[in-house]
Design a protein around this motif. Structure first.
Motif, PDB file in Angstrom:
ATOM      1  N   LYS A  37       0.830  -1.205   0.000  1.00 23.89           N
ATOM      2  CA  LYS A  37       0.000   0.000   0.000  1.00 23.89           C
ATOM      3  C   LYS A  37       0.865   1.256   0.000  1.00 23.89           C
ATOM      4  O   LYS A  37       1.937   1.283   0.609  1.00 23.89           O
ATOM      5  N   PRO A  38       0.378   2.341  -0.674  1.00 26.82           N
ATOM      6  CA  PRO A  38       1.095   3.618  -0.615  1.00 26.82           C
ATOM      7  C   PRO A  38       0.826   4.325   0.703  1.00 26.82           C
ATOM      8  O   PRO A  38      -0.091   3.955   1.458  1.00 26.82           O
ATOM      9  N   TYR A  39       1.580   5.385   0.958  1.00 31.39           N
ATOM     10  CA  TYR A  39       1.455   6.137   2.209  1.00 31.39           C
ATOM     11  C   TYR A  39       0.034   6.631   2.432  1.00 31.39           C
ATOM     12  O   TYR A  39      -0.504   6.538   3.542  1.00 31.39           O
ATOM     13  N   SER A  40      -0.600   7.160   1.382  1.00 29.36           N
ATOM     14  CA  SER A  40      -1.922   7.765   1.545  1.00 29.36           C
ATOM     15  C   SER A  40      -2.951   6.765   2.050  1.00 29.36           C
ATOM     16  O   SER A  40      -3.830   7.108   2.854  1.00 29.36           O
ATOM     17  N   GLN A  41      -2.855   5.521   1.600  1.00 28.63           N
ATOM     18  CA  GLN A  41      -3.819   4.503   2.047  1.00 28.63           C
ATOM     19  C   GLN A  41      -3.528   4.050   3.469  1.00 28.63           C
ATOM     20  O   GLN A  41      -4.446   3.805   4.250  1.00 28.63           O
ATOM     21  N   ILE A  42      -2.270   3.949   3.805  1.00 23.04           N
ATOM     22  CA  ILE A  42      -1.911   3.520   5.167  1.00 23.04           C
ATOM     23  C   ILE A  42      -2.330   4.580   6.181  1.00 23.04           C
ATOM     24  O   ILE A  42      -2.854   4.260   7.254  1.00 23.04           O
ATOM     25  N   ALA A  43      -2.109   5.850   5.832  1.00 22.65           N
ATOM     26  CA  ALA A  43      -2.453   6.946   6.751  1.00 22.65           C
ATOM     27  C   ALA A  43      -3.912   7.370   6.628  1.00 22.65           C
ATOM     28  O   ALA A  43      -4.350   8.295   7.312  1.00 22.65           O
ATOM     29  N   HIS A  44      -4.680   6.695   5.764  1.00 20.90           N
ATOM     30  CA  HIS A  44      -6.111   6.977   5.573  1.00 20.90           C
ATOM     31  C   HIS A  44      -6.364   8.416   5.134  1.00 20.90           C
ATOM     32  O   HIS A  44      -7.259   9.087   5.649  1.00 20.90           O
TER      33      HIS A  44
END
Length: 507
Positions: free
Chosen positions: A210-217
């Motif tokens: 997953k990219p950062y944006s998905q991990i950090a919601h």
């Protein structure tokens, strides 16, 4: 790679409208080369662009035919060149062209007079008379620059589809993300705000595919904003009404909540407005919110959890950006393992704390003061698309430890007391648990921000955010006052992260 697009301009009004739209597309370092016969529309477009940049329909825009250049100190500095009377291309240097391009935007009429001395990466606008009447303009440039032009034209088409094709568009603001905002003024309508939030391509996978944006919601489109605005309004909070939108293109037309701020002209908190904001927050934290919010017949937004993965990904910004910047060396393997183990322990302690809707950025830039309203309606809420379900203390941290504004300790204590008093009145409030979660989330947010400022400077070329670091280092020291933060406090002392007396004076 370069490309072109062609537009038909039926009248001077259409040419002026294009200039107004281009004022929203240009960036520092852009050179617009305007070519065409006399009377083809070059000056009309340049005049409209300059007036839009100035937000002044009556701005005097003299022709630079005899002076060769006119400069304007606007939102971005603009230099308007007319090279028709240029004696030799070498004279361009004497006119300060390179300096003007470095500082802002250059508009160049009769660019052929400059021979090959203009930059290669131009935005070209070539005007021709259309045999059927009116004019035609061909716009050329790199795909990166043309993408911005296409975007502002797509927004103009959206407005036309909304019956607002003749609306006046003016730059409002951008933020640390890729979103931008405009004011929309149209006859028969109150002023509106347009959110320009195109769906962003996912970054590279950095964990579990997953990219950062998905991990950090982080919101990747406008559906979360529409969903949360709907839910907040249903609960009686002053979130903007969504007046129209193209969800797939990422364009929203929303209610303008006004320009009132909770800080004064010197950037200092206005205590009664901060206190009213905290009262609004305490009220919100006692409200239940549905996790699944229908947006359209085919789309339901599910509010994500502020989970362990997201929290740890954010605090790693301190390791990955702040620490290497601080001491010119990355964290060692042992330092990284110790730091992440400490955070695992702190996050474990959050398992039993109160969870509620977390707006995520409840601080001065995102709170609109509405003096003409009463009660909760005085607090206008914006920028909540990244909301999650998490420890309620996080949003109180966001405003009490405002990242962009120094909230002095006496006001901090007053705001904390106001919040606790309001929550006690509601019943069933575990104050000790809340205060521990407040300290943990204070440290979590401070670790994230102290890394983020460096990343914005080094990776995103946005150094202005570094001015906030002394303040957010102080915030970390305040979090350390709680005994639960002793392990993190000791780790920071070992690696040399913390505030000093000079840091406190700078904040």
């Amino acid at each position: 790679m370069t490309g072109t697009l062609s537009l038909s301009l039926a009248s001077d009004a259409d040419t002026a409208k294009l200039g107004e739209d281009l004022a929203l597309a240009v960036r520092r370092g852009d050179c617009l080369a305007l070519s065409g016969d006399l009377g083809a529309g070059k000056s009309t477009l340049a005049r409209a662009l300059l007036r839009a940049m100035a937000d002044d329909d009556d701005l005097e825009v003299p022709s630079p035919t005899f002076t060769l250049v006119q400069t304007y100190d606007l939102r971005l500095p603009v230099a308007h060149f007319d090279l028709y009377r240029l004696g030799d291309p070498s004279e361009l240097d004497e006119l300060g062209f390179e300096e003007a391009l470095e500082a802002g935007v250059c508009l160049v009429e009769w660019p052929d007079k400059a021979a090959d001395l203009l930059p290669a990466d131009l935005i070209t606008l070539t005007f021709d008379f259309d045999p059927g009447g009116g004019r035609r303009v061909t716009i050329g440039g790199s795909e990166q620059r043309l993408a911005r032009v296409r975007r502002v034209l797509a927004i103009r088409q959206f407005l036309d589809n909304q019956g607002l094709g003749d609306a006046q568009r003016r730059h409002l603001t951008g933020d640390a993300s890729t979103r931008a905002y405009e004011y929309i003024r149209a006859a028969g309508h109150d002023r509106m705000v347009l959110m320009d939030a195109p769906r962003q391509p996912n970054g590279p996978p950095i964990r579990d595919g997953k990219p950062y944006s998905q991990i950090a919601h982080l919101a990747e489109d406008v559906y979360p904003f529409v969903a949360l605005a709907k839910s907040l309004r249903a609960k009686g909070f002053a979130a903007p009404e969504v007046l129209g939108g193209d969800y797939e293109q990422g364009i929203l037309l929303i209610e303008d909540l006004g320009t009132g701020m909770v800080i004064d002209d010197a950037g200092r908190p206005i205590p009664e407005r901060y206190r009213a904001s905290v009262a609004c927050l305490a009220h919100l934290h006692q409200m239940p919110f549905e996790r699944d919010i229908p947006v359209t017949d085919h789309h339901v937004h599910r509010i994500p959890d502020y989970d362990r993965t997201a929290m740890k990904m954010e605090v790693e910004l301190l390791l990955d950006w702040h620490l290497p910047w601080k001491r010119n060396a990355p964290a060692t393997t042992d330092e990284r393992q110790q730091y992440l183990a400490i955070w695992d322990g702190l996050i474990d302690q959050l398992s039993t704390v109160e969870k509620t809707l977390v707006l995520r950025d409840f601080h001065s830039p995102n709170i609109i003061w509405r003096a003409a309203e009463e009660g909760m309606e005085r607090i206008g809420l914006i920028d909540f698309q990244d909301a999650m379900i998490g420890p309620s203390a996080y949003d109180l941290v966001s405003i009490v430890q405002d990242a962009r504004v120094t909230v002095e300790r006496p006001l901090v204590d007053q705001l904390m007391q106001d919040y606790l008093d309001a929550r006690r009145m509601g019943g069933g409030f575990d104050e000790a648990s809340f205060l521990k979660s407040w300290a943990i989330m204070s440290a979590q947010r401070a670790c994230k921000l102290n890394g983020l400022w460096v990343r914005l400077m080094q990776r995103d070329k946005k150094p202005a955010y570094m001015k906030h670091m002394p303040r957010t280092l102080w915030h970390l020291s305040v979090a350390f006052e709680h005994e639960a933060l002793a392990p993190l406090r000791e780790w920071c002392a070992r690696v040399g992260i913390g505030h000093t007396e000079s840091t406190l004076q700078e904040r």
